[in-house]
Structures are given as structure tokens and as C-alpha cells.
Design a protein around this motif. Structure first.
Motif, mmCIF file in Angstrom:
data_model
loop_
_atom_site.group_PDB
_atom_site.id
_atom_site.type_symbol
_atom_site.label_atom_id
_atom_site.label_comp_id
_atom_site.label_asym_id
_atom_site.label_seq_id
_atom_site.Cartn_x
_atom_site.Cartn_y
_atom_site.Cartn_z
ATOM 1 N N MET A 492 0.725 -1.224 -0.116
ATOM 2 C CA MET A 492 0.004 0.080 0.219
ATOM 3 C C MET A 492 0.924 1.277 -0.022
ATOM 4 O O MET A 492 1.633 1.520 0.831
ATOM 5 C CB MET A 492 -0.775 -0.051 1.235
ATOM 6 N N PRO A 493 0.846 2.201 -1.017
ATOM 7 C CA PRO A 493 1.558 3.299 -1.152
ATOM 8 C C PRO A 493 1.667 4.054 0.031
ATOM 9 O O PRO A 493 2.789 4.842 0.449
ATOM 10 C CB PRO A 493 1.213 4.012 -2.399
ATOM 11 N N LYS A 498 5.925 4.165 6.563
ATOM 12 C CA LYS A 498 5.677 3.876 7.949
ATOM 13 C C LYS A 498 6.347 2.432 8.235
ATOM 14 O O LYS A 498 6.289 1.749 9.251
ATOM 15 C CB LYS A 498 4.115 3.874 8.345
ATOM 16 N N LEU A 499 6.732 1.419 7.159
ATOM 17 C CA LEU A 499 7.221 0.466 7.325
ATOM 18 C C LEU A 499 8.682 0.388 7.205
ATOM 19 O O LEU A 499 9.205 0.517 5.980
ATOM 20 C CB LEU A 499 6.551 -0.801 6.557
ATOM 21 N N THR A 500 9.483 -0.333 8.251
ATOM 22 C CA THR A 500 10.821 -0.090 8.380
ATOM 23 C C THR A 500 11.539 -1.491 7.568
ATOM 24 O O THR A 500 12.054 -2.295 8.164
ATOM 25 C CB THR A 500 11.291 -0.151 9.655
ATOM 26 N N LYS A 501 10.915 -1.708 6.206
ATOM 27 C CA LYS A 501 11.302 -3.008 5.579
ATOM 28 C C LYS A 501 12.795 -3.165 5.394
ATOM 29 O O LYS A 501 13.420 -4.435 5.722
ATOM 30 C CB LYS A 501 10.811 -2.921 4.184
ATOM 31 N N GLU A 502 13.721 -2.058 5.136
ATOM 32 C CA GLU A 502 15.226 -2.314 5.262
ATOM 33 C C GLU A 502 15.729 -2.687 6.356
ATOM 34 O O GLU A 502 16.512 -3.682 6.420
ATOM 35 C CB GLU A 502 15.745 -1.020 4.572
ATOM 36 N N GLU A 503 15.120 -2.338 7.658
ATOM 37 C CA GLU A 503 15.732 -2.707 8.776
ATOM 38 C C GLU A 503 15.328 -3.846 9.143
ATOM 39 O O GLU A 503 16.158 -4.843 9.828
ATOM 40 C CB GLU A 503 15.185 -1.761 9.794
#
Length: 548
Positions: A492-493, A498-503
Motif C-alpha cells: 500500500m503506497p 511507515k514500514l521499516t522494511k530495510e531494517e
């Protein structure tokens, strides 16, 4: 042989055993914990426990007072099917070590909720911590019931008096001892449990005619022909395949029990934690096998020896067999073993409550809190958790092990999916975790006959009361919600920032021991989709009528 009031005729004997036992445990606890000045020292014993002591402590914590009382009571009622259930739950700590224990240890977490906070954020961790407090208290409830029963038998006092006196003594011991004291005491308690269970059992087997009495954990098999003659249905799989499959829900739940997972973090190293599994599996297998033998002998005695045990006294089966077939001083020692079992598990439960409230909730909301204040809150939390479990035990369920099984199920719904999926699938995020815990946990509570008796999955007393039907429904729901909500919100754009995907990717790589970062690892969409489809199938099956 029938007894309305099964108890020792000489209360002084019981008093001596209890005093000696508690004096020893208080001394060990105080000496072990006297230098605790930080939360880590209080809850994981400074992470410096060797494999032999830790393995014995793991087994002791897992066994609980239910090993002496509750398990044998349900073997008396359900016979072989319940033995199969408890065998499956032995997998708990080895699976914790394999599936996520070493990973969490590698990241420096000393509780499952610590991992949830790092992986999903503060809100998800607080929700998980609140559910785990409930799980730990429900698990402690079973121990408190058993302690009250043993004190009732020792001194001939009413159940309520035994609950209050025994409960307060034990809560004080755990508060004084911390994890260092609990671990050292648990290792001692495991040795006491093994000796005080297996040796008297051999004498009971000999008294009822068993020739394999000299090694009770395995050689009670020599009594099988006589059992089949007296009770041909003992070994029947009296329930349908759905009943046995539903046991997986409680096995998954055992992976999320905080007081078991904390034992992994007390080890001095990952190698030590793995080595402890060998000692854990050996001693636990030895005593659990003896537990099945005790249940077997109890069924045999009630079928062939004229022994009559009322449903209200079923939880006292082990004590009753010793009162009937052994001298009273032996029964007093057996009760000391039972108290040791309750102490070890209550120690783990209440320390988990302390860690959850002080570290995973208060310290999370107030990260600048001092070590002294955090330690003080921990001690207060341990004590309050014990008092709550005493209050809940005033009106206990019919079988003390029921509250423990219910705790397994709730942990399997609210905690285990977050850890298992979080460790092995990078797409899992905080939105999926929150929805999974809240909805799954609420569903399990709603269908529990202890909360809303009129809303049940099957209406069958055995499956509903033991949490099997509720777990079979709610656990797959929790897994599906975690996976589906995470998958959708990740795309969801409006939520991308708000999502720390890389972390998350870096965290997962690190806890699995990888030096380089590769996004394809632990990121299978196909695997997630297969899990969802399988869980949907289980949900449909869970809602279909149970043919018992």
C-alpha cells in the motif's frame, strides 16, 4: 480401598519435609541472587549458566507440578489419547532452540517479546506482552492448584488454607531468588523430582504385581497383558483423527511460552544452549516416561485392585497410589518432589511476568527508567503475579492441567505466530502482527468454555475444555492474518514510509548469522501462500462437526 480424605495421618512428618525443602530452596535462591543489580541478572541469571545446570533447569521448568498430579489424572480419565498429547508437547524446548531460540540469542534478546519489539515495533510488543502476562498467570494457576492440593494432603488442612499458605511461601521464595536462584534451584529440584517420582513408582509397581518394577519408566510394559485382560479399551484410539491433529495447536503454543524461551537465554553461549538440549531431552524423557507409567498403574489399580478414586480426587492419583502402596514417609518425600515441581515452574512463570511487565511494557514506554527502578518494578511484578494466580486458584477448574493447556493454546495464537513467521519471513510487519495477536487472541478467548460457556466451537466437553477445538480454529486464523495483512500493507503506497522494511531485512539476516545482506533469503511469497492455503483448510476442518 476407598478414601474420602486422602492425606498423611502424621502432619509432623509432612511439616518436617516442607520446612527442610523450603529452607534449602530459600538459601540457594538468596545466595544465587544476592548480587543481582540489573534486569539482565534478575531475569536471565546474567546469561552465564552452564549446559548441565541449564538442561536440568529447562526440564524442571517444563515439567511443572502437573507432571506429578494433573497428567496422571487425565491419563486416568482419557488413557492413551492423553499420553499422546503430552508426548507431543515434549518437543517444546528443542523446537524453540531450532526454530528461533538461537536466532533470538544471537540478536541479544532475553525474552520473546523483546524480539517482537525489535521486529514489529512498540505497539505490537506491548499487545504481545499483555497476552503473555495472561498466559504466564494461567500457567501459574495450575501450579498453585497443585500446591494447594499437596498442602491439603500433607497437613489435612482445607484446600483454601493450603492455597494461601503454600502460595505465599512460594511467591516469597521466587521473589527473593530471581532467575539465578530459580535456575540453580530448578536443577536441584529436577534431581529431587526424578528420584521422588521414579523410585516410589517402582515400589508401587512391585506391589501391584509388575515384574519390571526395577526400571519403571519403560518396564511397566510387562503389565500390558494384565491390563488388556482387565481393561481391553485402554490402548484404543477412542477419538477420531481430528482430535489428534488438533494437538498441534498446543505444540505450537508451547513454542511461545515465555518462561520456556527464557531458559535459552540463560545459557553462557549458543553452543551451551544446544548442549543443554541433550541433558534436557534425557531427563525429561526419563521422568515423563515414568509419569505415563504412573498413570498406567493408576488405571490398572482402579481396574484390578479395588482402588476407588472419585473424580474430585483424580488430581491426587500419584499421592493416593503412594498412600495405598508405600509407607507414609515415602509419600512425604513424593510430595516434596511435587512441591519442587511446582516451585520450578512457578519460578519460570512469575519471572516471565516480571520481565514482561517491567522490561517489555514499563521500560518500553519509559526507556530512560533507571536500573534500580526497573529492578524494583520487576520484584513487585513477580509478587503481584503470584498473588493473582493465588486468587484465580480459589475456584479451580476440574483438572489442574486444564489451565496449563489453555495457556499453551493462547500462546500459540498470540505469540508463537509472530515469532515463527517473524524469524523466517521478512515480509511480516507490525500491522500483521497487531491484527494477528488481537483478533486471534480474542477469538480463542471467546470460544473458551471458561470465558463464554455458551459460545463454543464443538460443544464437546473434552475438546473445548482442553482448548483443543479453540486452538485448532484460532491458531491458523492468527497465521493467516499475520501473513495476509503484512503482504497487503507492504504494497500500500500510503503505508510505504511507515514500514521499516530495510531494517527488517537487516535484522533477519543478522539473527540468522549472515554477514552479507541478500533480499531473497527468507522472503518466499510462494511459501507464504502455501501456508495460508493450508491454514484455510485447517479452519474449515475445525468448524466441521467433531466425531468423537
Amino acid at each position: 480401598m476407598e478414601g474420602e480424605n486422602w492425606q498423611l495421618s502424621n502432619p509432623i512428618l509432612g511439616l518436617g519435609v516442607v520446612l527442610a525443602t523450603f529452607i534449602m530452596f530459600y538459601i540457594v535462591g538468596y545466595i544465587s541472587n544476592r548480587k543481582s543489580t540489573s534486569a539482565k541478572q534478575l531475569y536471565v541469571g546474567d546469561g552465564n549458566v552452564g549446559p548441565v545446570v541449564n538442561g536440568l533447569a529447562m526440564a524442571s521448568t517444563y515439567m511443572s507440578l502437573a507432571t506429578f498430579l494433573g497428567i496422571t489424572a487425565l491419563i486416568l480419565k482419557l488413557q492413551v489419547p492423553f499420553i499422546l498429547l503430552w508426548i507431543q508437547l515434549i518437543l517444546a524446548i528443542p523446537l524453540i532452540t531450532i526454530i528461533y531460540g538461537t536466532s533470538l540469542r544471537r540478536m541479544g534478546a532475553f525474552s520473546p517479546t523483546h524480539f517482537v519489539r525489535e521486529r514489529y515495533g512498540v505497539k505490537a510488543s506491548i499487545i504481545a506482552a499483555l497476552f503473555m502476562v495472561l498466559v504466564s498467570i494461567m500457567y501459574a494457576l495450575g501450579q498453585m492448584i497443585g500446591i494447594a492440593i499437596t498442602f491439603e494432603t500433607l497437613f489435612g488442612i482445607p484446600y483454601l488454607t493450603g492455597l494461601i499458605v503454600g502460595g505465599l511461601i512460594i511467591v516469597g521464595y521466587i521473589t527473593v531468588g530471581g532467575m539465578a536462584g530459580a535456575t540453580n534451584n530448578a536443577a536441584i529440584q529436577m534431581v529431587i523430582m526424578a528420584l521422588m517420582f521414579i523410585v516410589p513408582l517402582g515400589a508401587i509397581m512391585k506391589a501391584v504385581g509388575g515384574t519390571g518394577w526395577y526400571f519403571p519408566p519403560l518396564l511397566y510394559a510387562d503389565m500390558v497383558p494384565a491390563m488388556l485382560e482387565a481393561l481391553p479399551t485402554f490402548f484404543d484410539y477412542q477419538f477420531g483423527p481430528k482430535w489428534y491433529f488438533s494437538l498441534l495447536a498446543l505444540t505450537i503454543g508451547s513454542l511461545g511460552l515465555p518462561h520456556l524461551a527464557m531458559r535459552i537465554y540463560t545459557a553462557s553461549s549458543l553452543k551451551s544452549a544446544r548442549s543443554a538440549m541433550v541433558y534436557f531431552a534425557f531427563i525429561l524423557g526419563l521422568v515423563f516416561s515414568a509419569t505415563y507409567a504412573m498413570g498406567f498403574v493408576g488405571v490398572f489399580a482402579t481396574s484390578t485392585q479395588g482402588l476407588e478414586i472419585s473424580p474430585a480426587d483424580a488430581d491426587k492419583l500419584t499421592i493416593i497410589l503412594n498412600l495405598v502402596y508405600n509407607p507414609e514417609w515415602v509419600t512425604a518425600l513424593v510430595i516434596a518432589g511435587a512441591i519442587s515441581a511446582g516451585l520450578s515452574t512457578l519460578g519460570g512463570n512469575l519471572l516471565a511476568v516480571g520481565a514482561l511487565l517491567s522490561q517489555d511494557i514499563v521500560a518500553t514506554l519509559k526507556p530512560n527508567i533507571s536500573q534500580k527502578a526497573s529492578l524494583k518494578i520487576g520484584y513487585i511484578s513477580i509478587f503481584i503475579g503470584g498473588i493473582i494466580s493465588i486468587i484465580l486458584a480459589i475456584e479451580p477448574p476440574a483438572f489442574l492441567v486444564v489451565s496449563i493447556l489453555w495457556a499453551f493454546g493462547l500462546a500459540g495464537v498470540t505469540n508463537a505466530p509472530l515469532i515463527i513467521v517473524g524469524v523466517w519471513w521478512k515480509e511480516a510487519n507490525k500491522y500483521g502482527a497487531i491484527v494477528s495477536s488481537v483478533v486471534g487472541g480474542a477469538l480463542y478467548i471467546i470460544v473458551s468454555p471458561f470465558v463464554f460457556p455458551s459460545i463454543v466451537v464443538t460443544g464437546h466437553a473434552v475438546t473445548d475444555g482442553m482448548g483443543l477445538s479453540g486452538g485448532m480454529l484460532a491458531v491458523p486464523v492468527s497465521f493467516i492474518l499475520l501473513i495476509v495483512v503484512s503482504y497487503i500493507t507492504n504494497r500500500m503506497p500510503s503505508l510505504a514510509g511507515k514500514l521499516t522494511k530495510e531494517e527488517d531485512i537487516k535484522l533477519i539476516e543478522r539473527i540468522h548469522g549472515w554477514k552479507d545482506i541478500q533480499t531473497y533469503r527468507y522472503n518466499s511469497t510462494l511459501g507464504a501462500a502455501v501456508t495460508v492455503v493450508v491454514c484455510l483448510g485447517i479452519i474449515v476442518w475445525a468448524l466441521m462437526p467433531w466425531n468423537m
